[in-house]
Design a protein around this motif. Structure first.
Motif, PDB file in Angstrom:
ATOM      1  N   TRP A  75      43.902  16.698  34.780  1.00  0.00           N
ATOM      2  CA  TRP A  75      43.091  16.082  35.830  1.00  0.00           C
ATOM      3  C   TRP A  75      42.415  17.187  36.616  1.00  0.00           C
ATOM      4  O   TRP A  75      43.067  18.120  37.082  1.00  0.00           O
ATOM      5  CB  TRP A  75      43.980  15.218  36.724  1.00  0.00           C
TER       6      TRP A  75
ATOM      7  N   CYS B 173      42.283  11.167  42.422  1.00  0.00           N
ATOM      8  CA  CYS B 173      43.195  10.544  41.452  1.00  0.00           C
ATOM      9  C   CYS B 173      43.623   9.165  41.948  1.00  0.00           C
ATOM     10  O   CYS B 173      43.600   8.185  41.193  1.00  0.00           O
ATOM     11  CB  CYS B 173      44.407  11.450  41.234  1.00  0.00           C
TER      12      CYS B 173
ATOM     13  N   TYR C 159      40.648   6.774  41.807  1.00  0.00           N
ATOM     14  CA  TYR C 159      40.375   6.441  40.408  1.00  0.00           C
ATOM     15  C   TYR C 159      41.384   5.400  39.909  1.00  0.00           C
ATOM     16  O   TYR C 159      41.015   4.402  39.290  1.00  0.00           O
ATOM     17  CB  TYR C 159      40.460   7.723  39.572  1.00  0.00           C
TER      18      TYR C 159
ATOM     19  N   PRO D 133      48.898  10.967  38.032  1.00  0.00           N
ATOM     20  CA  PRO D 133      48.332  11.296  36.713  1.00  0.00           C
ATOM     21  C   PRO D 133      49.074  10.558  35.594  1.00  0.00           C
ATOM     22  O   PRO D 133      50.278  10.310  35.679  1.00  0.00           O
ATOM     23  CB  PRO D 133      48.558  12.804  36.594  1.00  0.00           C
TER      24      PRO D 133
ATOM     25  N   THR E 252      45.156  13.510  31.872  1.00  0.00           N
ATOM     26  CA  THR E 252      43.689  13.503  31.829  1.00  0.00           C
ATOM     27  C   THR E 252      43.059  12.437  32.710  1.00  0.00           C
ATOM     28  O   THR E 252      41.860  12.459  32.948  1.00  0.00           O
ATOM     29  CB  THR E 252      43.198  13.302  30.385  1.00  0.00           C
ATOM     30  N   ALA E 253      43.840  11.482  33.160  1.00  0.00           N
ATOM     31  CA  ALA E 253      43.347  10.399  34.012  1.00  0.00           C
ATOM     32  C   ALA E 253      44.490   9.996  34.941  1.00  0.00           C
ATOM     33  O   ALA E 253      45.593  10.520  34.839  1.00  0.00           O
ATOM     34  CB  ALA E 253      42.888   9.216  33.172  1.00  0.00           C
ATOM     35  N   CYS E 254      44.210   9.071  35.832  1.00  0.00           N
ATOM     36  CA  CYS E 254      45.224   8.613  36.787  1.00  0.00           C
ATOM     37  C   CYS E 254      45.392   7.105  36.689  1.00  0.00           C
ATOM     38  O   CYS E 254      44.447   6.379  36.381  1.00  0.00           O
ATOM     39  CB  CYS E 254      44.821   9.002  38.199  1.00  0.00           C
TER      40      CYS E 254
END
Length: 141
Positions: A2, A9, A12, A83, A88-90
């Motif tokens: 991230w 985060c 998102y 995360p 790579t994403a949340c």
């Protein structure tokens, strides 16, 4: 990994949960309304009520309130955002070990997945039975 801050985060993840829940809740409401219209066409007529734009607006308001309730819960410390395992994403912190986080995940499972899916399944089953019954009735005459 991230690349942004924890605040981004959280935002998102919040948006992902909010819009995901809105989507499933909207499909659930749409399925239920269709079922009422197909299976019970006289529903509401005896009171002079018909499905109107104000009914649709009320249902949309309920969908958004429902989704906001569960999406804002981690912001109020019931569950949490963080995360994903690959970083790579949340999303929702599924691996959180606190009792509150476990209860939040259980509530999501029941009220935001199982109940909507069961309502959609029941609605479509009732509509399918009604259509089959109508086809049999037409075929017999």
């Amino acid at each position: 990994r991230w690349l942004f801050s924890q605040a981004v985060c959280t935002l998102y993840a919040f948006c992902g949960v909010l819009f995901g829940l809105c989507s499933l809740a909207s499909l659930t409401v749409l399925s239920t309304v269709c079922c009422l219209k197909v299976c019970y066409p006289a529903y509401g007529k005896c009171w002079g009520h018909r499905f109107s734009p104000s009914h649709a607006a009320l249902l949309l308001l309920c969908v958004w309130a429902y989704a906001l309730t569960f999406a804002t819960a981690p912001l109020a410390q019931w569950g949490s955002y963080g995360p994903e395992p690959y970083g790579t994403a949340c999303c929702i912190a599924w691996d959180a070990s606190s009792r509150e986080a476990a209860l939040y995940i259980l509530a999501l499972l029941i009220f935001c997945y199982l109940v909507p899916c069961l309502l959609i399944l029941a609605s479509h089953t009732l509509m399918l039975c009604r259509v089959r019954g109508s086809l049999r009735a037409v075929g017999q005459h």
